[in-house]
Design an enzyme around this catalytic site. Sequence first.
Site, PDB file in Angstrom:
ATOM      1  CG  ASN A 103      -1.857   1.118   1.306  1.00  0.00           C
ATOM      2  OD1 ASN A 103      -1.453   2.249   1.063  1.00  0.00           O
ATOM      3  ND2 ASN A 103      -3.098   0.863   1.659  1.00  0.00           N
ATOM      4  CG  HIS A 120       0.745   6.307   4.739  1.00  0.00           C
ATOM      5  ND1 HIS A 120      -0.138   7.330   5.005  1.00  0.00           N
ATOM      6  CD2 HIS A 120       0.142   5.163   5.130  1.00  0.00           C
ATOM      7  CE1 HIS A 120      -1.223   6.820   5.570  1.00  0.00           C
ATOM      8  NE2 HIS A 120      -1.078   5.504   5.650  1.00  0.00           N
ATOM      9  CG  HIS A 125      -8.180   4.233   1.057  1.00  0.00           C
ATOM     10  ND1 HIS A 125      -8.353   4.128   2.412  1.00  0.00           N
ATOM     11  CD2 HIS A 125      -9.381   4.600   0.566  1.00  0.00           C
ATOM     12  CE1 HIS A 125      -9.611   4.414   2.719  1.00  0.00           C
ATOM     13  NE2 HIS A 125     -10.250   4.712   1.608  1.00  0.00           N
ATOM     14  NE  ARG A 165      -9.263   8.561   4.296  1.00  0.00           N
ATOM     15  CZ  ARG A 165      -9.503   7.675   5.263  1.00  0.00           C
ATOM     16  NH1 ARG A 165      -8.742   6.617   5.404  1.00  0.00           N
ATOM     17  NH2 ARG A 165     -10.481   7.870   6.116  1.00  0.00           N
ATOM     18  NE  ARG A 225      -7.565  11.592   5.364  1.00  0.00           N
ATOM     19  CZ  ARG A 225      -8.129  11.056   6.439  1.00  0.00           C
ATOM     20  NH1 ARG A 225      -7.428  10.259   7.235  1.00  0.00           N
ATOM     21  NH2 ARG A 225      -9.376  11.321   6.740  1.00  0.00           N
ATOM     22  CD  GLU A 278      -6.920  -0.199   0.979  1.00  0.00           C
ATOM     23  OE1 GLU A 278      -6.238  -1.156   1.350  1.00  0.00           O
ATOM     24  OE2 GLU A 278      -6.914   0.907   1.567  1.00  0.00           O
ATOM     25  CB  THR A 308      -9.496   1.941   7.263  1.00  0.00           C
ATOM     26  OG1 THR A 308      -9.105   2.647   6.090  1.00  0.00           O
ATOM     27  CG2 THR A 308     -10.854   1.320   7.053  1.00  0.00           C
ATOM     28  CD  GLU A 364      -7.192  -6.272   3.039  1.00  0.00           C
ATOM     29  OE1 GLU A 364      -7.284  -6.275   1.795  1.00  0.00           O
ATOM     30  OE2 GLU A 364      -6.466  -5.496   3.686  1.00  0.00           O
ATOM     31  CG  HIS A 381      -5.265  -1.448   9.647  1.00  0.00           C
ATOM     32  ND1 HIS A 381      -5.713  -0.470   8.796  1.00  0.00           N
ATOM     33  CD2 HIS A 381      -4.926  -0.828  10.789  1.00  0.00           C
ATOM     34  CE1 HIS A 381      -5.674   0.695   9.406  1.00  0.00           C
ATOM     35  NE2 HIS A 381      -5.192   0.506  10.616  1.00  0.00           N
TER      36      HIS A 381
HETATM   37  N1  PXP Z   1      -5.890  -3.078   4.011  1.00  0.00           N
HETATM   38  C1  PXP Z   1      -6.850  -2.127   4.055  1.00  0.00           C
HETATM   39  C2  PXP Z   1      -8.212  -2.488   3.561  1.00  0.00           C
HETATM   40  C3  PXP Z   1      -6.565  -0.829   4.528  1.00  0.00           C
HETATM   41  O1  PXP Z   1      -7.539   0.100   4.557  1.00  0.00           O
HETATM   42  C4  PXP Z   1      -5.251  -0.526   4.925  1.00  0.00           C
HETATM   43  C5  PXP Z   1      -4.919   0.863   5.406  1.00  0.00           C
HETATM   44  O2  PXP Z   1      -5.101   1.752   4.373  1.00  0.00           O
HETATM   45  C6  PXP Z   1      -4.273  -1.531   4.841  1.00  0.00           C
HETATM   46  C7  PXP Z   1      -4.632  -2.804   4.406  1.00  0.00           C
HETATM   47  C8  PXP Z   1      -2.847  -1.287   5.203  1.00  0.00           C
HETATM   48  O3  PXP Z   1      -2.719  -0.935   6.545  1.00  0.00           O
HETATM   49  P1  PXP Z   1      -1.333  -0.370   7.071  1.00  0.00           P
HETATM   50  O4  PXP Z   1      -1.080   0.898   6.344  1.00  0.00           O
HETATM   51  O5  PXP Z   1      -1.549  -0.200   8.530  1.00  0.00           O
HETATM   52  O6  PXP Z   1      -0.297  -1.415   6.752  1.00  0.00           O
END
Ligand code: PXP
Length: 242
Positions: free
Chosen positions: A10, A13, A46, A48, A52, A73, A104, A154, A193
Amino acid sequence: MIRPLRLGVNIDHVATIRNARGGAHPDPVRAAIAAAAAGADGITAHLREDRRHITDGDIDRLMAEIDLPLNLEMAATEEMLAIALAHRPHAACIVPEKREERTTEGGLDAAGQFDVLAPFVARLSDAGIRVSLFIEPSAAQVDAALRLGAPVIEFHTGRFAHLAGEEQVVELKRIADMAALAAKNGIESHAGHGLTFDNVTPVAAIPQLAELNIGHFLIGEAIFTGLEASVMRMRALMDAAR
Ligand code: PXP
């Protein structure tokens, strides 16, 4: 080579850091390409409602410039549905979204929101997009996902990541039991997550899980080691757990 457990990186960030200064650096698409070179099996982003981190332009470029499958996402809104249908990413993961949250927080209430979610699952599926629902590991949620016809769920591992000791063991068992229940019903399970080098091993060892989606920790770790090294180490820990 078919990997037993896929890693979706992901890149949200990277965009968070870019947006802190409003320019083009660091580029999340470059991060996606680096993650692919280091062994990622997919890229997750994602979009959003408040944009952001990831922007519409990032989604355009990810679709055009990366070779890996994109997992978009998205919240269950008409705006996001239109974007998904316009781009047709490999996968869409429906997540709950609250404007004021930092990330999330908690899974989708697939059971309580059944009627709201049903048309989204149907319209995305009809477009050939693999739908997953981001849910808490509970039988009620797995059952709702099954009734909604989602091919993938998930599991939200945020609770697991924040607990310690015996409580964490109990939460891990909940995830493992629900992954087994999903498999029995023909649903593919993913998890994500809050996963880190320190907590990924027991999650990756759950045999029914097909994919982990990991972001914040990998991007944070990349500050110290570089993104390739960060992704490679996660990949190695996941492989070793199998
Ligand atoms: N899976 C989903 C559905 C999420 O919303 C997120 C956070 O955006 C993640 C995985 C990844 O989480 P993390 O950034 O804490 O590794």
